[in-house]
Design an enzyme around this catalytic site. Sequence first.
Site, PDB file in Angstrom:
ATOM      1  N   ASP A  41      15.299  -7.447 -33.719  1.00 54.99           N
ATOM      2  CA  ASP A  41      15.922  -7.591 -35.116  1.00 54.99           C
ATOM      3  C   ASP A  41      16.014  -6.308 -35.661  1.00 54.99           C
ATOM      4  O   ASP A  41      17.236  -5.871 -36.375  1.00 54.99           O
ATOM      5  CB  ASP A  41      15.648  -8.588 -36.080  1.00 54.99           C
ATOM      6  CG  ASP A  41      14.146  -8.414 -36.254  1.00 54.99           C
ATOM      7  OD1 ASP A  41      13.364  -7.799 -35.809  1.00 54.99           O
ATOM      8  OD2 ASP A  41      13.799  -9.283 -37.122  1.00 54.99           O
ATOM      9  N   GLY A 126       2.595 -17.614 -35.784  1.00 55.85           N
ATOM     10  CA  GLY A 126       3.998 -16.890 -35.429  1.00 55.85           C
ATOM     11  C   GLY A 126       5.290 -17.907 -35.676  1.00 55.85           C
ATOM     12  O   GLY A 126       6.282 -17.720 -35.262  1.00 55.85           O
ATOM     13  N   SER A 128       6.493 -18.066 -38.919  1.00 54.74           N
ATOM     14  CA  SER A 128       6.857 -17.384 -40.056  1.00 54.74           C
ATOM     15  C   SER A 128       6.754 -18.235 -41.245  1.00 54.74           C
ATOM     16  O   SER A 128       7.702 -18.375 -42.143  1.00 54.74           O
ATOM     17  CB  SER A 128       8.529 -17.268 -39.914  1.00 54.74           C
ATOM     18  OG  SER A 128       8.761 -16.434 -38.942  1.00 54.74           O
ATOM     19  N   SER A 129       5.385 -18.542 -41.621  1.00 56.01           N
ATOM     20  CA  SER A 129       5.114 -19.564 -42.755  1.00 56.01           C
ATOM     21  C   SER A 129       5.415 -18.292 -43.929  1.00 56.01           C
ATOM     22  O   SER A 129       5.890 -18.983 -44.976  1.00 56.01           O
ATOM     23  CB  SER A 129       3.669 -19.634 -42.528  1.00 56.01           C
ATOM     24  OG  SER A 129       2.659 -18.735 -42.545  1.00 56.01           O
ATOM     25  N   ASP A 174      13.396 -13.663 -39.589  1.00 57.01           N
ATOM     26  CA  ASP A 174      12.468 -14.780 -39.895  1.00 57.01           C
ATOM     27  C   ASP A 174      12.879 -15.477 -41.340  1.00 57.01           C
ATOM     28  O   ASP A 174      13.305 -16.621 -41.213  1.00 57.01           O
ATOM     29  CB  ASP A 174      11.084 -14.482 -40.230  1.00 57.01           C
ATOM     30  CG  ASP A 174      10.629 -14.114 -38.930  1.00 57.01           C
ATOM     31  OD1 ASP A 174      11.065 -14.204 -37.942  1.00 57.01           O
ATOM     32  OD2 ASP A 174       9.041 -13.629 -39.103  1.00 57.01           O
TER      33      ASP A 174
HETATM   34  C1  GAF Z   1       8.068 -10.894 -36.582  1.00 56.50           C
HETATM   35  C2  GAF Z   1       9.074 -10.211 -37.758  1.00 56.50           C
HETATM   36  F1  GAF Z   1       8.732 -10.762 -39.037  1.00 56.50           F
HETATM   37  C3  GAF Z   1      10.490 -10.377 -37.441  1.00 56.50           C
HETATM   38  O1  GAF Z   1      11.357  -9.711 -38.111  1.00 56.50           O
HETATM   39  C4  GAF Z   1      10.553 -10.179 -35.940  1.00 56.50           C
HETATM   40  O2  GAF Z   1      10.724  -8.634 -35.750  1.00 56.50           O
HETATM   41  C5  GAF Z   1       9.722 -10.685 -34.933  1.00 56.50           C
HETATM   42  O3  GAF Z   1       8.396 -10.517 -35.482  1.00 56.50           O
HETATM   43  C6  GAF Z   1       9.662 -10.186 -33.385  1.00 56.50           C
HETATM   44  O4  GAF Z   1      10.828 -10.382 -33.053  1.00 56.50           O
HETATM   45  O5  GAF Z   1       8.395 -12.274 -36.715  1.00 56.50           O
END
Ligand code: GAF
Length: 394
Positions: A41, A126, A128-129, A174
Amino acid sequence: MSTINEAAQKVSNIFTAKFDQTETVVVRSPGRVNIIGEHTDYNEGFVLPAAIDKAIYVVAAKRNDTAIHLYSVDFDETFETSLAAIKPSRDWKTYILGVVDQLIKAGYPIGGFSLVLDGDVPIGAGLSSSAAVECATVFALNELFDLQIDRMSMVKIAQKAEQTYSGVMVGIMDMFASMFGKKDHVIKLDCRSLEYEYKPFKLKGYKAVLLNTNVKHTLSSSEYNTRRKQCEQGVAWVKEHHSNVNSLRDVSLEMLQQHVEQKDEVIFRRCKYVVEEIQRLLAACDDLDRNDIAALGAKMYETHYGLSKLYEVSCKELDYLVDAVKENPGVLGARMMGGGFGGCTINLVKDEAIDELVEQLSVSYKENMNLELSAYIATIENGTEVMKLAEYSK
Ligand code: GAF
Protein backbone atom coordinates in the site's frame (compact mmCIF):
# COMPACT_ATOMS: atom_id res chain seq x y z
CA MET A 1 -27.68 1.62 8.74
CA SER A 2 -28.04 -1.77 10.42
CA THR A 3 -30.25 -2.62 13.31
CA ILE A 4 -28.25 -2.90 16.46
CA ASN A 5 -26.75 -6.29 17.24
CA GLU A 6 -26.00 -7.84 20.59
CA ALA A 7 -22.47 -6.42 20.83
CA ALA A 8 -23.60 -2.88 20.04
CA GLN A 9 -26.49 -3.21 22.46
CA LYS A 10 -24.08 -4.22 25.20
CA VAL A 11 -21.81 -1.21 24.71
CA SER A 12 -24.82 1.06 24.44
CA ASN A 13 -26.07 -0.17 27.80
CA ILE A 14 -22.64 0.41 29.31
CA PHE A 15 -22.66 3.97 27.94
CA THR A 16 -26.05 4.65 29.55
CA ALA A 17 -24.83 3.32 32.88
CA LYS A 18 -21.64 5.43 32.75
CA PHE A 19 -22.84 8.72 31.33
CA ASP A 20 -26.06 10.55 31.95
CA GLN A 21 -26.62 11.29 28.26
CA THR A 22 -29.25 9.91 25.90
CA GLU A 23 -28.60 11.43 22.44
CA THR A 24 -26.08 8.85 21.38
CA VAL A 25 -24.67 7.56 18.15
CA VAL A 26 -23.59 3.91 17.93
CA VAL A 27 -20.98 2.97 15.33
CA ARG A 28 -19.56 -0.39 14.32
CA SER A 29 -16.24 -0.51 12.48
CA PRO A 30 -14.72 -3.87 11.52
CA GLY A 31 -11.27 -5.40 11.55
CA ARG A 32 -9.88 -6.64 8.25
CA VAL A 33 -8.17 -9.47 6.45
CA ASN A 34 -6.00 -9.08 3.39
CA ILE A 35 -6.01 -11.89 0.85
CA ILE A 36 -2.82 -10.87 -0.94
CA GLY A 37 -0.79 -7.67 -1.49
CA GLU A 38 1.19 -7.09 1.70
CA HIS A 39 3.42 -4.05 2.29
CA THR A 40 2.35 -2.81 -1.12
CA ASP A 41 0.00 0.00 0.00
CA TYR A 42 2.72 2.52 0.90
CA ASN A 43 4.53 1.60 -2.32
CA GLU A 44 1.56 2.74 -4.43
CA GLY A 45 0.72 -0.85 -5.34
CA PHE A 46 -2.53 -2.79 -4.96
CA VAL A 47 -4.09 -4.54 -1.96
CA LEU A 48 -6.98 -7.01 -1.70
CA PRO A 49 -8.50 -6.64 1.77
CA ALA A 50 -11.97 -7.25 3.19
CA ALA A 51 -13.79 -6.18 6.36
CA ILE A 52 -14.62 -9.03 8.74
CA ASP A 53 -17.19 -9.89 11.38
CA LYS A 54 -14.90 -8.94 14.26
CA ALA A 55 -15.48 -5.28 14.99
CA ILE A 56 -15.00 -2.28 17.23
CA TYR A 57 -18.04 -0.51 18.64
CA VAL A 58 -18.19 3.03 19.91
CA VAL A 59 -21.09 4.84 21.52
CA ALA A 60 -20.69 8.62 21.72
CA ALA A 61 -22.69 11.66 22.77
CA LYS A 62 -22.04 15.42 22.64
CA ARG A 63 -21.29 17.31 25.84
CA ASN A 64 -22.09 20.95 26.65
CA ASP A 65 -18.44 21.77 27.33
CA THR A 66 -15.07 21.01 25.71
CA ALA A 67 -14.30 17.98 27.86
CA ILE A 68 -13.59 14.53 26.44
CA HIS A 69 -14.65 11.60 28.60
CA LEU A 70 -13.58 8.15 27.40
CA TYR A 71 -14.19 4.67 28.76
CA SER A 72 -12.68 1.42 27.47
CA VAL A 73 -14.73 -1.65 28.33
CA ASP A 74 -11.81 -4.02 27.64
CA PHE A 75 -9.41 -2.23 29.93
CA ASP A 76 -12.12 -1.04 32.35
CA GLU A 77 -10.40 2.32 32.30
CA THR A 78 -11.74 5.88 32.26
CA PHE A 79 -9.87 8.85 30.87
CA GLU A 80 -10.74 12.55 30.95
CA THR A 81 -9.16 15.40 29.06
CA SER A 82 -10.28 18.39 27.01
CA LEU A 83 -10.07 19.41 23.37
CA ALA A 84 -7.29 21.86 24.16
CA ALA A 85 -5.17 19.38 26.12
CA ILE A 86 -5.08 16.23 24.01
CA LYS A 87 -1.77 14.53 23.37
CA PRO A 88 -0.57 11.07 22.31
CA SER A 89 -0.49 8.26 24.86
CA ARG A 90 0.88 4.77 24.61
CA ASP A 91 -2.37 2.87 24.96
CA TRP A 92 -5.94 2.47 23.64
CA LYS A 93 -6.72 6.20 23.96
CA THR A 94 -4.15 7.30 21.44
CA TYR A 95 -6.21 6.11 18.44
CA ILE A 96 -9.25 8.11 19.58
CA LEU A 97 -7.27 11.21 20.52
CA GLY A 98 -5.25 11.05 17.30
CA VAL A 99 -8.48 11.34 15.33
CA VAL A 100 -9.66 14.28 17.45
CA ASP A 101 -6.31 15.97 16.88
CA GLN A 102 -6.65 15.56 13.10
CA LEU A 103 -10.19 16.94 13.12
CA ILE A 104 -9.13 19.98 15.13
CA LYS A 105 -6.10 20.59 12.88
CA ALA A 106 -8.32 20.41 9.78
CA GLY A 107 -10.61 23.04 11.35
CA TYR A 108 -13.70 20.88 11.88
CA PRO A 109 -16.08 22.36 14.48
CA ILE A 110 -16.16 19.66 17.12
CA GLY A 111 -17.06 20.10 20.80
CA GLY A 112 -16.65 17.96 23.89
CA PHE A 113 -18.01 14.42 23.90
CA SER A 114 -18.28 11.24 25.90
CA LEU A 115 -17.36 7.95 24.26
CA VAL A 116 -17.37 4.29 25.23
CA LEU A 117 -15.19 1.84 23.31
CA ASP A 118 -15.67 -1.91 23.06
CA GLY A 119 -15.18 -4.66 20.52
CA ASP A 120 -13.96 -8.14 19.74
CA VAL A 121 -11.10 -7.51 17.28
CA PRO A 122 -8.19 -9.24 19.00
CA ILE A 123 -5.48 -6.68 19.77
CA GLY A 124 -2.08 -7.27 18.13
CA ALA A 125 -3.41 -10.07 15.94
CA GLY A 126 -2.78 -8.23 12.69
CA LEU A 127 -6.52 -7.67 12.16
CA SER A 128 -6.20 -3.89 12.44
CA SER A 129 -7.97 -3.19 15.69
CA SER A 130 -6.35 0.26 15.84
CA ALA A 131 -7.60 1.24 12.37
CA ALA A 132 -11.06 0.04 13.38
CA VAL A 133 -10.96 2.26 16.50
CA GLU A 134 -9.89 5.25 14.41
CA CYS A 135 -12.56 4.65 11.77
CA ALA A 136 -15.27 4.15 14.39
CA THR A 137 -14.22 7.36 16.16
CA VAL A 138 -14.09 9.57 13.08
CA PHE A 139 -17.40 8.14 11.85
CA ALA A 140 -19.10 8.75 15.21
CA LEU A 141 -17.78 12.32 15.53
CA ASN A 142 -18.77 13.04 11.92
CA GLU A 143 -22.33 11.99 12.79
CA LEU A 144 -22.45 13.73 16.17
CA PHE A 145 -21.20 17.10 14.94
CA ASP A 146 -22.65 16.80 11.44
CA LEU A 147 -19.24 17.43 9.86
CA GLN A 148 -20.25 16.18 6.38
CA ILE A 149 -16.95 14.36 5.79
CA ASP A 150 -17.02 11.76 3.01
CA ARG A 151 -15.75 8.22 3.62
CA MET A 152 -12.48 8.56 1.71
CA SER A 153 -11.60 11.73 3.63
CA MET A 154 -12.39 9.92 6.88
CA VAL A 155 -10.02 7.13 5.83
CA LYS A 156 -7.26 9.69 5.30
CA ILE A 157 -7.96 11.35 8.66
CA ALA A 158 -7.78 7.95 10.38
CA GLN A 159 -4.50 7.09 8.62
CA LYS A 160 -2.95 10.43 9.57
CA ALA A 161 -4.14 9.93 13.15
CA GLU A 162 -2.31 6.61 13.35
CA GLN A 163 0.85 8.00 11.77
CA THR A 164 1.06 11.02 14.05
CA TYR A 165 -0.19 9.55 17.34
CA SER A 166 1.41 6.09 17.18
CA GLY A 167 4.44 7.06 15.10
CA VAL A 168 4.06 4.22 12.60
CA MET A 169 3.98 5.43 9.01
CA VAL A 170 1.16 3.08 8.03
CA GLY A 171 -0.33 2.90 4.58
CA ILE A 172 -3.99 3.33 3.75
CA MET A 173 -5.12 -0.30 3.53
CA ASP A 174 -6.42 -0.97 7.04
CA MET A 175 -8.57 2.13 7.40
CA PHE A 176 -9.80 1.80 3.84
CA ALA A 177 -10.87 -1.82 4.38
CA SER A 178 -12.63 -1.02 7.64
CA MET A 179 -14.47 1.95 6.13
CA PHE A 180 -15.31 0.54 2.67
CA GLY A 181 -15.88 -3.17 3.41
CA LYS A 182 -18.75 -4.91 1.66
CA LYS A 183 -20.36 -8.19 2.72
CA ASP A 184 -18.98 -11.22 0.83
CA HIS A 185 -16.61 -9.08 -1.25
CA VAL A 186 -12.91 -8.32 -1.27
CA ILE A 187 -11.78 -4.90 -2.42
CA LYS A 188 -9.10 -4.46 -5.03
CA LEU A 189 -7.68 -1.07 -4.14
CA ASP A 190 -5.20 0.80 -6.28
CA CYS A 191 -3.24 2.63 -3.59
CA ARG A 192 -1.96 5.18 -6.10
CA SER A 193 -5.18 6.38 -7.71
CA LEU A 194 -7.40 5.18 -4.82
CA GLU A 195 -9.75 3.65 -7.38
CA TYR A 196 -11.30 0.46 -6.11
CA GLU A 197 -13.36 -2.46 -7.27
CA TYR A 198 -15.41 -4.94 -5.24
CA LYS A 199 -14.89 -8.59 -6.16
CA PRO A 200 -17.21 -11.37 -4.96
CA PHE A 201 -15.37 -13.65 -2.54
CA LYS A 202 -17.26 -16.90 -2.37
CA LEU A 203 -14.91 -19.77 -1.80
CA LYS A 204 -17.01 -22.77 -2.73
CA GLY A 205 -16.27 -25.44 -0.14
CA TYR A 206 -13.40 -23.47 1.42
CA LYS A 207 -13.09 -20.90 4.18
CA ALA A 208 -10.56 -18.25 5.11
CA VAL A 209 -9.22 -19.46 8.45
CA LEU A 210 -7.10 -17.19 10.62
CA LEU A 211 -4.54 -18.81 12.86
CA ASN A 212 -3.31 -16.45 15.54
CA THR A 213 0.28 -17.00 16.70
CA ASN A 214 -0.57 -15.03 19.85
CA VAL A 215 2.74 -13.29 19.41
CA LYS A 216 2.16 -9.56 19.78
CA HIS A 217 3.57 -7.71 16.81
CA THR A 218 5.26 -4.43 17.57
CA LEU A 219 4.89 -2.60 14.28
CA SER A 220 5.97 0.56 16.01
CA SER A 221 9.20 -1.15 17.02
CA SER A 222 10.58 0.73 14.03
CA GLU A 223 10.89 -2.21 11.62
CA TYR A 224 7.83 -1.05 9.70
CA ASN A 225 9.22 2.45 9.26
CA THR A 226 12.62 0.97 8.35
CA ARG A 227 11.04 -1.13 5.55
CA ARG A 228 9.30 1.95 4.25
CA LYS A 229 12.58 3.90 4.16
CA GLN A 230 14.38 1.02 2.44
CA CYS A 231 11.76 1.02 -0.31
CA GLU A 232 12.11 4.80 -0.68
CA GLN A 233 15.88 4.45 -0.97
CA GLY A 234 15.50 1.84 -3.72
CA VAL A 235 13.14 4.16 -5.60
CA ALA A 236 15.57 7.07 -5.22
CA TRP A 237 18.42 5.04 -6.77
CA VAL A 238 16.27 3.99 -9.71
CA LYS A 239 15.01 7.55 -10.13
CA GLU A 240 18.57 8.79 -10.69
CA HIS A 241 18.34 6.96 -14.03
CA HIS A 242 14.59 7.09 -14.72
CA SER A 243 13.19 10.46 -13.70
CA ASN A 244 9.57 9.36 -14.28
CA VAL A 245 9.76 6.75 -11.49
CA ASN A 246 7.99 7.83 -8.29
CA SER A 247 7.37 4.61 -6.39
CA LEU A 248 8.01 0.87 -6.60
CA ARG A 249 4.80 0.69 -8.63
CA ASP A 250 6.79 2.23 -11.50
CA VAL A 251 9.82 -0.01 -11.05
CA SER A 252 10.67 -3.28 -12.85
CA LEU A 253 12.89 -6.12 -11.73
CA GLU A 254 15.41 -5.17 -14.43
CA MET A 255 15.63 -1.63 -13.07
CA LEU A 256 16.34 -3.03 -9.61
CA GLN A 257 19.03 -5.33 -11.00
CA GLN A 258 20.66 -2.46 -12.84
CA HIS A 259 20.49 0.29 -10.25
CA VAL A 260 19.97 -1.23 -6.78
CA GLU A 261 21.47 -4.74 -6.59
CA GLN A 262 25.11 -3.59 -6.74
CA LYS A 263 24.55 -0.80 -4.23
CA ASP A 264 22.81 -2.66 -1.42
CA GLU A 265 21.79 -6.29 -1.35
CA VAL A 266 19.28 -5.86 1.49
CA ILE A 267 17.49 -2.95 -0.17
CA PHE A 268 17.45 -4.94 -3.39
CA ARG A 269 15.69 -7.84 -1.68
CA ARG A 270 13.12 -5.55 -0.04
CA CYS A 271 12.30 -3.86 -3.34
CA LYS A 272 12.28 -7.13 -5.27
CA TYR A 273 9.65 -8.53 -2.93
CA VAL A 274 7.40 -5.48 -3.39
CA VAL A 275 7.76 -5.38 -7.18
CA GLU A 276 6.94 -9.11 -7.38
CA GLU A 277 4.06 -8.81 -4.92
CA ILE A 278 2.37 -6.08 -6.95
CA GLN A 279 2.47 -8.35 -10.03
CA ARG A 280 1.40 -11.35 -7.96
CA LEU A 281 -1.68 -9.52 -6.74
CA LEU A 282 -2.76 -8.68 -10.26
CA ALA A 283 -2.37 -12.32 -11.29
CA ALA A 284 -4.23 -13.40 -8.14
CA CYS A 285 -7.16 -11.16 -9.10
CA ASP A 286 -7.33 -13.04 -12.41
CA ASP A 287 -7.37 -16.31 -10.45
CA LEU A 288 -10.26 -14.98 -8.41
CA ASP A 289 -12.14 -13.90 -11.54
CA ARG A 290 -11.70 -17.42 -12.95
CA ASN A 291 -12.62 -18.88 -9.56
CA ASP A 292 -9.31 -20.75 -9.54
CA ILE A 293 -8.85 -20.87 -5.78
CA ALA A 294 -5.98 -23.36 -6.03
CA ALA A 295 -3.93 -20.92 -8.14
CA LEU A 296 -4.74 -18.10 -5.70
CA GLY A 297 -3.66 -20.30 -2.79
CA ALA A 298 -0.33 -21.14 -4.48
CA LYS A 299 0.36 -17.40 -4.77
CA MET A 300 -0.32 -16.94 -1.07
CA TYR A 301 2.52 -19.36 -0.33
CA GLU A 302 4.77 -17.37 -2.65
CA THR A 303 3.83 -14.18 -0.83
CA HIS A 304 4.75 -15.78 2.46
CA TYR A 305 8.11 -16.83 1.13
CA GLY A 306 8.76 -13.26 -0.01
CA LEU A 307 7.66 -11.73 3.27
CA SER A 308 9.75 -14.19 5.25
CA LYS A 309 12.96 -14.38 3.20
CA LEU A 310 13.12 -11.17 1.15
CA TYR A 311 11.18 -8.60 3.15
CA GLU A 312 12.00 -10.29 6.48
CA VAL A 313 8.91 -9.32 8.41
CA SER A 314 7.91 -12.83 9.49
CA CYS A 315 8.88 -14.62 12.70
CA LYS A 316 9.46 -18.24 13.67
CA GLU A 317 5.89 -18.72 14.88
CA LEU A 318 4.36 -17.46 11.61
CA ASP A 319 6.80 -19.55 9.57
CA TYR A 320 5.96 -22.58 11.68
CA LEU A 321 2.23 -22.22 11.03
CA VAL A 322 2.69 -21.79 7.28
CA ASP A 323 5.13 -24.71 7.01
CA ALA A 324 2.83 -26.90 9.06
CA VAL A 325 -0.06 -26.64 6.58
CA LYS A 326 1.94 -26.73 3.34
CA GLU A 327 1.62 -30.48 2.77
CA ASN A 328 -1.98 -30.64 3.96
CA PRO A 329 -4.25 -31.45 0.98
CA GLY A 330 -7.13 -29.61 2.69
CA VAL A 331 -5.21 -26.32 2.59
CA LEU A 332 -4.87 -24.45 -0.72
CA GLY A 333 -2.79 -21.54 0.52
CA ALA A 334 -1.40 -19.86 3.61
CA ARG A 335 0.66 -16.84 4.50
CA MET A 336 1.36 -14.37 7.26
CA MET A 337 -0.94 -11.39 7.11
CA GLY A 338 -0.53 -7.70 7.91
CA GLY A 339 2.55 -5.83 9.07
CA GLY A 340 4.30 -8.94 10.42
CA PHE A 341 6.39 -10.00 13.45
CA GLY A 342 3.40 -11.86 14.86
CA GLY A 343 -0.35 -11.81 14.46
CA CYS A 344 -2.21 -14.24 12.22
CA THR A 345 -1.71 -16.42 9.20
CA ILE A 346 -4.54 -16.53 6.69
CA ASN A 347 -5.30 -19.99 5.29
CA LEU A 348 -7.70 -21.20 2.58
CA VAL A 349 -8.99 -24.44 4.08
CA LYS A 350 -11.50 -27.00 2.84
CA ASP A 351 -14.66 -26.94 4.99
CA GLU A 352 -14.33 -30.58 6.09
CA ALA A 353 -10.64 -30.18 6.97
CA ILE A 354 -10.96 -27.18 9.32
CA ASP A 355 -11.73 -28.90 12.64
CA GLU A 356 -9.02 -31.52 12.35
CA LEU A 357 -6.45 -28.98 11.17
CA VAL A 358 -7.11 -26.67 14.09
CA GLU A 359 -7.08 -29.57 16.56
CA GLN A 360 -3.78 -30.98 15.32
CA LEU A 361 -2.07 -27.64 14.96
CA SER A 362 -3.10 -26.47 18.42
CA VAL A 363 -1.23 -29.44 19.89
CA SER A 364 1.87 -29.21 17.69
CA TYR A 365 2.06 -25.42 17.97
CA LYS A 366 2.00 -25.67 21.76
CA GLU A 367 4.65 -28.40 21.68
CA ASN A 368 6.96 -26.59 19.29
CA MET A 369 6.44 -22.91 20.06
CA ASN A 370 5.20 -23.18 23.63
CA LEU A 371 2.27 -20.89 22.87
CA GLU A 372 -1.49 -21.28 22.58
CA LEU A 373 -2.99 -21.15 19.10
CA SER A 374 -6.30 -19.41 18.46
CA ALA A 375 -8.31 -19.93 15.28
CA TYR A 376 -11.10 -17.84 13.74
CA ILE A 377 -13.08 -18.30 10.58
CA ALA A 378 -13.20 -14.91 8.88
CA THR A 379 -16.59 -14.02 7.48
CA ILE A 380 -16.70 -10.96 5.29
CA GLU A 381 -18.99 -8.15 6.39
CA ASN A 382 -19.86 -4.54 5.63
CA GLY A 383 -17.61 -1.65 6.57
CA THR A 384 -18.09 1.14 9.11
CA GLU A 385 -21.72 1.95 9.81
CA VAL A 386 -24.06 3.63 12.24
CA MET A 387 -26.24 1.18 14.09
CA LYS A 388 -29.83 2.01 14.76
CA LEU A 389 -30.87 1.55 18.36
CA ALA A 390 -33.77 -0.87 18.63
CA GLU A 391 -36.83 0.14 20.66
CA TYR A 392 -36.01 -2.26 23.45
CA SER A 393 -32.71 -0.55 24.13
CA LYS A 394 -34.33 2.41 25.86
C1 GAF B 1 -0.01 -2.73 8.46
C2 GAF B 1 -0.21 -1.34 7.92
F1 GAF B 1 -1.01 -0.61 8.75
C3 GAF B 1 -0.82 -1.35 6.51
O1 GAF B 1 -0.87 -0.05 5.99
C4 GAF B 1 -0.02 -2.26 5.58
O2 GAF B 1 1.17 -1.66 5.17
C5 GAF B 1 0.24 -3.62 6.25
O3 GAF B 1 0.79 -3.47 7.56
C6 GAF B 1 1.16 -4.47 5.44
O4 GAF B 1 0.58 -4.77 4.22
O5 GAF B 1 -1.23 -3.38 8.66
